[in-house]
Design a protein around this motif. Structure first.
Motif, PDB file in Angstrom:
ATOM      1  N   GLY A 337       0.792  -1.124  -0.135  1.00 20.20           N
ATOM      2  CA  GLY A 337      -0.184  -0.018  -0.212  1.00 20.20           C
ATOM      3  C   GLY A 337       0.819   1.337   0.020  1.00 20.20           C
ATOM      4  N   THR A 338       0.210   2.431   0.285  1.00 20.40           N
ATOM      5  CA  THR A 338       0.901   3.666   0.275  1.00 20.40           C
ATOM      6  C   THR A 338       0.383   4.769   1.308  1.00 20.40           C
ATOM      7  OG1 THR A 338       1.097   3.587  -2.179  1.00 20.40           O
ATOM      8  CG2 THR A 338       1.375   5.676  -1.217  1.00 20.40           C
ATOM      9  N   PRO A 339       1.177   5.193   2.147  1.00 19.60           N
ATOM     10  CA  PRO A 339       2.540   4.925   2.173  1.00 19.60           C
ATOM     11  C   PRO A 339       2.969   3.961   2.784  1.00 19.60           C
ATOM     12  CG  PRO A 339       1.832   7.077   3.492  1.00 19.60           C
ATOM     13  CD  PRO A 339       0.491   6.071   3.064  1.00 19.60           C
ATOM     14  N   THR A 340       4.154   2.914   2.593  1.00 14.43           N
ATOM     15  CA  THR A 340       4.448   1.633   2.819  1.00 14.43           C
ATOM     16  C   THR A 340       4.207   1.446   4.411  1.00 14.43           C
ATOM     17  OG1 THR A 340       5.745   1.503   1.119  1.00 14.43           O
ATOM     18  CG2 THR A 340       6.261  -0.072   2.553  1.00 14.43           C
ATOM     19  N   THR A 341       4.925   2.256   5.154  1.00 11.92           N
ATOM     20  CA  THR A 341       5.041   1.889   6.754  1.00 11.92           C
ATOM     21  C   THR A 341       3.634   1.835   7.159  1.00 11.92           C
ATOM     22  OG1 THR A 341       7.145   2.856   6.680  1.00 11.92           O
ATOM     23  CG2 THR A 341       5.878   2.825   8.944  1.00 11.92           C
ATOM     24  N   ALA A 342       2.592   2.930   6.850  1.00 12.91           N
ATOM     25  CA  ALA A 342       1.261   2.846   7.384  1.00 12.91           C
ATOM     26  C   ALA A 342       0.656   1.682   6.823  1.00 12.91           C
ATOM     27  CB  ALA A 342       0.660   4.247   6.916  1.00 12.91           C
ATOM     28  N   ALA A 343       0.740   1.549   5.403  1.00 15.15           N
ATOM     29  CA  ALA A 343      -0.009   0.314   4.928  1.00 15.15           C
ATOM     30  C   ALA A 343       0.311  -1.007   5.715  1.00 15.15           C
ATOM     31  CB  ALA A 343       0.181   0.322   3.505  1.00 15.15           C
ATOM     32  N   VAL A 344       1.493  -1.349   5.867  1.00 15.74           N
ATOM     33  CA  VAL A 344       2.018  -2.605   6.224  1.00 15.74           C
ATOM     34  C   VAL A 344       1.617  -2.782   7.785  1.00 15.74           C
ATOM     35  CG1 VAL A 344       4.009  -3.984   7.092  1.00 15.74           C
ATOM     36  CG2 VAL A 344       3.926  -2.806   4.786  1.00 15.74           C
ATOM     37  N   ALA A 345       1.410  -1.510   8.603  1.00 13.78           N
ATOM     38  CA  ALA A 345       1.167  -1.625  10.032  1.00 13.78           C
ATOM     39  C   ALA A 345      -0.417  -1.998   9.887  1.00 13.78           C
ATOM     40  CB  ALA A 345       1.507  -0.061  10.635  1.00 13.78           C
ATOM     41  N   LEU A 346      -1.132  -1.306   9.081  1.00 10.58           N
ATOM     42  CA  LEU A 346      -2.456  -1.529   9.058  1.00 10.58           C
ATOM     43  C   LEU A 346      -3.003  -2.967   8.612  1.00 10.58           C
ATOM     44  CD1 LEU A 346      -5.287  -0.602   9.488  1.00 10.58           C
ATOM     45  CD2 LEU A 346      -5.411   0.267   6.951  1.00 10.58           C
ATOM     46  N   ILE A 347      -1.988  -3.732   7.672  1.00  9.88           N
ATOM     47  CA  ILE A 347      -2.205  -5.114   7.473  1.00  9.88           C
ATOM     48  C   ILE A 347      -2.018  -5.934   8.700  1.00  9.88           C
ATOM     49  CG2 ILE A 347      -1.237  -6.931   6.020  1.00  9.88           C
ATOM     50  CD1 ILE A 347      -0.498  -4.982   3.608  1.00  9.88           C
TER      51      ILE A 347
END
Length: 421
Positions: A337-347
């Motif tokens: 996702g975008t931004p990467t850090t926020a997206a990976v944390a939400l996943i």
């Protein structure tokens, strides 16, 4: 066999000896038919590519250092190897196959050097044998015993059923619309159980036959047919095929053409696609002296779905290997996702499952650093009598949970059909 505990390189084993000889392409019309049940590996598209079996060397690693561990291990292994290569094409000589975990934790990653590799490219074909001495250098090619179809397949929901997953999608949409992030890719799993151990060569053959335009892969239990090339490095040229934005096919040609045109105009899908292309271009730019990024995507037609697709190309400015380039791209917006850090944390917060190696890099690399790394999509993890299937969807503002669930169901179809479900 060399091995390591997670995150460590282990003690170097004696140097490998590899020999590549040219063979008649007529011997390898069907690469997958050569695969025995002994640790088969595959990277095949349109009857070309690489297959192999056996294990001359192996690295298992995990955690945030998994790519660095693998790069260091491969550099050490190739620097000490004795190689006789009579073909000198990308994919000849010493070759490894790899499959990497999506997340830093949990999940394990593997690099494997097969004992035998057979390759075909255009009008050329070759045989590579690898071992610890000279006795291994002769090998006769014969068709392997055909695999049996799995029996008694029963499917059940994985971590989340459809309703719970749609709730997660709705949660993600609300966070996107309030500005927490721009896009997130949410995946779900489906579990299949057979009445005996599943021979991975069966779904591998079915996928290759049904999806010849995809890269059909298997490494260490991870099997699939991916339409997405994360990165290819070949003699200084770097390319990446980006897919984002999907619509299901109906089977009616006229209707599908109309749907393809609608997909190409869809603001939601074009937005999702732009995020994915931008993330790849930004990651490759520091490593390329020049780049070509098309202004508009094309529609890639597959048997079950259509995707918006863009091919990004560049000229390498440094000596980074294909694996190191793949590491710099992972996770792209197409799978994170975008931004990467926020997206990976939400996943990690709302997906509620361990992706394992789903959506991680999978592919091969030779001693020169050339290679092809796809994204492990349209894929499953096979272990004994259990197969875990995966599918993911890009979520942006305005995404409809029911439509996303239908898209995920469509993305299960390749592996589900390959199992006979």
């Amino acid at each position: 066999m060399t091995s390591s505990s997670p995150g460590e390189l282990g003690t170097p084993a004696p140097a490998l000896v590899a020999r590549t000889v040219e063979i008649d392409p007529a011997q390898v019309d069907d690469l997958l038919s050569l695969l025995p049940s002994d640790d088969p590996v595959s990277w095949v598209r349109r009857d070309e590519g690489l297959v192999g079996w056996g294990r001359a060397a192996e690295l298992r690693t995990a955690g945030a250092s998994r790519f660095d561990d693998a790069a260091a291990w491969w550099s050490e292994l190739t620097s000490r190897a004795v190689v006789r290569d009579e073909v000198t094409e990308p994919g000849t000589g010493l070759v490894c196959f790899g499959t990497f975990a999506f997340a830093d934790e949990p999940g394990d990653s593997v690099l494997v050097v097969p004992s035998v590799v057979v390759g075909r490219r255009g009008e050329r074909a070759w045989l590579t044998t690898v071992g610890r001495g000279l006795e291994h250098l002769e090998h006769a090619l014969v068709a392997a015993e055909a695999p049996r179809a799995p029996g008694g397949i029963a499917f059940t929901d994985g971590a989340l059923d459809g309703e719970a997953w749609m709730s997660a999608v709705a949660d993600a949409v609300s966070r996107i619309e309030r500005g927490d992030l721009e896009k997130v890719v949410l995946a779900r799993d489906l579990v299949a159980r057979a009445d005996g151990d599943v021979d991975v060569r069966w779904p591998l053959r079915q996928l290759s036959s049904a999806y010849p335009m995809c890269w059909t892969f298997h490494v260490d239990g991870m099997v699939g047919a991916t339409p997405e090339m994360l990165v290819r490095r070949e003699r200084g040229l770097v390319t990446s095929r980006v897919l984002a934005g999907t619509i299901r096919r109906t089977g009616d040609d006229e209707r599908d053409l109309a749907l393809a045109a609608a997909l190409a105009r869809s603001s939601k899908d074009l937005e999702e696609h732009e995020y994915a292309v931008r993330s790849v271009a930004d990651a490759l730019d520091p490593h390329c002296s020049s780049m070509n990024v098309p202004e508009a995507p094309f529609v890639l037609h597959l048997p079950n779905v259509m995707h918006l697709a863009t091919d990004v190309a560049g000229v390498a400015r440094d000596t980074r290997t294909s694996l190191e380039l793949a590491a710099s791209l992972h996770p792209s917006a197409a799978v994170g996702g975008t931004p990467t850090t926020a997206a990976v944390a939400l996943i990690a917060e709302i997906e509620r499952m361990d992706r394992g190696r789903y959506a991680g890099p999978v592919g091969w690399m030779d001693a020169a650093g050339d290679g092809e790394w796809g994204i492990a999509l349209r894929s499953a993890s096979v272990s004994g009598d259990t197969v875990r299937l995966f599918a993911g969807c890009g979520i942006v503002g305005g995404s409809d949970p029911e439509a996303e669930l239908a898209e995920a169901q469509a993305k299960f179809v390749p592996v589900r059909d390959a199992l006979g479900g």
